[in-house]
Write a protein that holds these residues in place. Structure first.
Motif, PDB file in Angstrom:
ATOM      1  N   GLY A 202      77.897 -70.662  14.197  1.00  0.00           N
ATOM      2  CA  GLY A 202      77.780 -70.636  16.207  1.00  0.00           C
ATOM      3  C   GLY A 202      77.285 -69.246  15.352  1.00  0.00           C
ATOM      4  N   LEU A 203      75.362 -69.083  16.560  1.00  0.00           N
ATOM      5  CA  LEU A 203      75.992 -67.884  16.897  1.00  0.00           C
ATOM      6  C   LEU A 203      75.876 -67.885  18.774  1.00  0.00           C
ATOM      7  CD1 LEU A 203      72.709 -65.842  15.089  1.00  0.00           C
ATOM      8  CD2 LEU A 203      75.253 -65.980  14.707  1.00  0.00           C
ATOM      9  N   GLY A 204      76.461 -66.641  19.250  1.00  0.00           N
ATOM     10  CA  GLY A 204      76.709 -67.138  20.832  1.00  0.00           C
ATOM     11  C   GLY A 204      75.612 -65.428  21.712  1.00  0.00           C
ATOM     12  N   PHE A 205      75.390 -66.998  22.843  1.00  0.00           N
ATOM     13  CA  PHE A 205      74.218 -65.976  23.521  1.00  0.00           C
ATOM     14  C   PHE A 205      74.453 -66.056  25.338  1.00  0.00           C
ATOM     15  CE2 PHE A 205      72.088 -67.330  19.901  1.00  0.00           C
ATOM     16  CZ  PHE A 205      71.202 -66.592  18.847  1.00  0.00           C
ATOM     17  N   ALA A 206      74.042 -65.370  25.312  1.00  0.00           N
ATOM     18  CA  ALA A 206      74.394 -64.960  26.992  1.00  0.00           C
ATOM     19  C   ALA A 206      72.819 -64.885  27.460  1.00  0.00           C
ATOM     20  CB  ALA A 206      75.316 -63.912  27.367  1.00  0.00           C
ATOM     21  N   ILE A 207      73.285 -64.785  28.758  1.00  0.00           N
ATOM     22  CA  ILE A 207      71.649 -64.725  29.579  1.00  0.00           C
ATOM     23  C   ILE A 207      72.084 -63.463  30.305  1.00  0.00           C
ATOM     24  CG2 ILE A 207      70.520 -64.920  31.588  1.00  0.00           C
ATOM     25  CD1 ILE A 207      71.293 -68.372  31.101  1.00  0.00           C
ATOM     26  N   SER A 208      71.162 -62.609  29.657  1.00  0.00           N
ATOM     27  CA  SER A 208      71.380 -61.437  30.832  1.00  0.00           C
ATOM     28  C   SER A 208      71.711 -61.104  32.245  1.00  0.00           C
ATOM     29  CB  SER A 208      70.132 -60.087  29.861  1.00  0.00           C
ATOM     30  OG  SER A 208      68.848 -60.484  30.631  1.00  0.00           O
ATOM     31  N   ILE A 209      72.174 -60.305  32.520  1.00  0.00           N
ATOM     32  CA  ILE A 209      72.935 -60.051  33.976  1.00  0.00           C
ATOM     33  C   ILE A 209      71.564 -60.120  34.986  1.00  0.00           C
ATOM     34  CG2 ILE A 209      73.737 -57.971  33.751  1.00  0.00           C
ATOM     35  CD1 ILE A 209      74.862 -61.233  35.333  1.00  0.00           C
ATOM     36  N   ASP A 210      70.869 -58.859  33.883  1.00  0.00           N
ATOM     37  CA  ASP A 210      69.656 -58.283  34.800  1.00  0.00           C
ATOM     38  C   ASP A 210      68.505 -59.799  35.664  1.00  0.00           C
ATOM     39  OD1 ASP A 210      70.795 -55.948  34.479  1.00  0.00           O
ATOM     40  OD2 ASP A 210      69.015 -55.406  32.891  1.00  0.00           O
ATOM     41  N   HIS A 211      68.233 -60.775  33.860  1.00  0.00           N
ATOM     42  CA  HIS A 211      67.337 -61.429  34.363  1.00  0.00           C
ATOM     43  C   HIS A 211      68.236 -62.810  34.957  1.00  0.00           C
ATOM     44  CE1 HIS A 211      65.023 -64.222  33.390  1.00  0.00           C
ATOM     45  NE2 HIS A 211      65.527 -65.532  33.593  1.00  0.00           N
ATOM     46  N   ALA A 212      69.249 -62.675  34.886  1.00  0.00           N
ATOM     47  CA  ALA A 212      70.060 -63.865  36.313  1.00  0.00           C
ATOM     48  C   ALA A 212      70.174 -63.171  37.270  1.00  0.00           C
ATOM     49  CB  ALA A 212      72.079 -63.866  35.325  1.00  0.00           C
ATOM     50  N   MET A 213      70.048 -61.790  37.604  1.00  0.00           N
ATOM     51  CA  MET A 213      70.098 -61.453  38.895  1.00  0.00           C
ATOM     52  C   MET A 213      69.079 -61.054  39.723  1.00  0.00           C
ATOM     53  SD  MET A 213      73.420 -61.393  39.615  1.00  0.00           S
ATOM     54  CE  MET A 213      73.216 -60.813  41.580  1.00  0.00           C
TER      55      MET A 213
END
Length: 331
Positions: A206-217
């Motif tokens: 598995g590759l881990g992914f996070a929603i970028s904080i710029d997009h989230a905010m």
């Protein structure tokens, strides 16, 4: 002479590497100490499941606004939030953005430690990335890795994820909604998913992914301009009930001809916490007679979340007193 000089150079290089390594470790430790108080544990409860769902969230405002993934709280009847200092709260849904897999929750209170928000635009390949969350239910766990990619897109479970940060910091079930931080302790992403490849491919590590904080905010800012989904201070008991009639009493042998028969109790509700259960009959509340659902509704409307109510309960034709501390409803 040359050998002595060489040894001096080697010793200097060794000491330099040691100092740099120690400095890097101190930065990690300090960053984690700064960020951990802003990451919360989330447990969700559904009437259809006996096991709670697990996830994480990030406090983004000191008045108790929490950012998490939509899939963490999807279809939950009750949402419980626990801070790093083990204070527990019932969270209410503030806003939902299922197309972005994001959600905003609200817990009552002030003085929460809001996360320091970084900039994912400044994230560079190879920089240190630290994931904080509740993988597999292990509260406030920390994993360390590097940024392996930025601006990634992944389609998974009907969602087109955009602006993802790829990392090898371990992300597992329960990590979702937690923080991905940099060495300054600032949030650069919201841990979201592990991708193992298309269905017809050989399953990958598995590759881990996070929603970028710029997009989230950006999504958060748009959501906060809308009317909240539902945030109320109306107290909640957490039962489904029926008004007791003579026929109902005789059919079930309730031992009382008036009151409210509890048909079901919501998991993690105030009623369950107090020990109420299906088949109980609520007869009185703080000494006042309950003849049916209208009386119970009137009693609840005169109370506030946090109030303690003494219910007189008929169970197995025996009378007992049960204290219930009312709470707010997640939905």
């Amino acid at each position: 002479m040359r050998i002595q000089n060489l040894l001096k150079i080697l010793l200097f290089c060794f000491l330099l590497v040691s100092v740099v390594g120690a400095d890097e470790e101190e930065k990690r430790v300090n960053a984690i100490a700064l960020a951990r108080p802003s990451v919360v544990s989330i447990r969700t409860y559904k009437k259809s499941s006996s096991e709670p769902g697990i996830g994480s969230g990030v406090i983004i405002r000191s008045n108790g606004v929490i950012l998490t993934n939509f899939h963490v709280i999807k279809n939950a009847d009750v949402i419980k939030v626990t801070t790093v200092d083990e204070k527990a709260f019932t969270a209410q849904i503030l806003h939902l953005a299922p197309q972005h897999d994001l959600a905003l929750l609200k817990v009552n209170g002030t003085g929460f430690k809001a996360a320091r928000i970084g900039s994912s635009e400044r994230v560079k390949l190879g920089q240190t990335a630290i994931a904080i969350g509740d993988p597999l239910g292990f509260t406030s766990s920390v994993t360390i890795g590097t940024v392996g990619g930025t601006g990634r897109t992944v389609k998974m479970k009907g969602i087109d994820y955009q602006s993802l940060i790829q990392t090898d910091a371990a992300i597992n079930p329960g990590s979702s909604g937690g923080a991905l931080i940099d060495l300054d302790g600032k949030v650069i992403g919201i841990n979201t998913l592990v991708y193992t490849g298309p269905k017809n491919w050989k399953r990958a590590q598995g590759l881990g992914f996070a929603i970028s904080i710029d997009h989230a905010m950006m999504v958060t800012k748009a959501l906060m301009q809308r009317i909240p989904e539902k945030v109320t201070s109306t107290p909640w008991l957490g039962i489904k009930g029926t008004t007791v009639t003579r026929d109902l009493s005789e059919s079930y042998g309730l031992g009382t001809k008036r009151g409210v028969l509890i048909r079901s109790v919501v998991p993690a509700s105030p009623a369950e916490a107090a020990g109420l259960r299906s088949g109980d009959v609520l007869v009185r509340a703080d000494g006042d007679l309950i003849t049916g659902l209208p009386d119970l509704g009137e009693m609840m409307s005169a109370r506030s979340a946090g109030d303690v109510v003494q219910f007189e309960v008929q169970r197995d034709k025996k009378t007992r007193t049960v204290e219930v501390k009312l709470d707010v409803s997640s939905r």
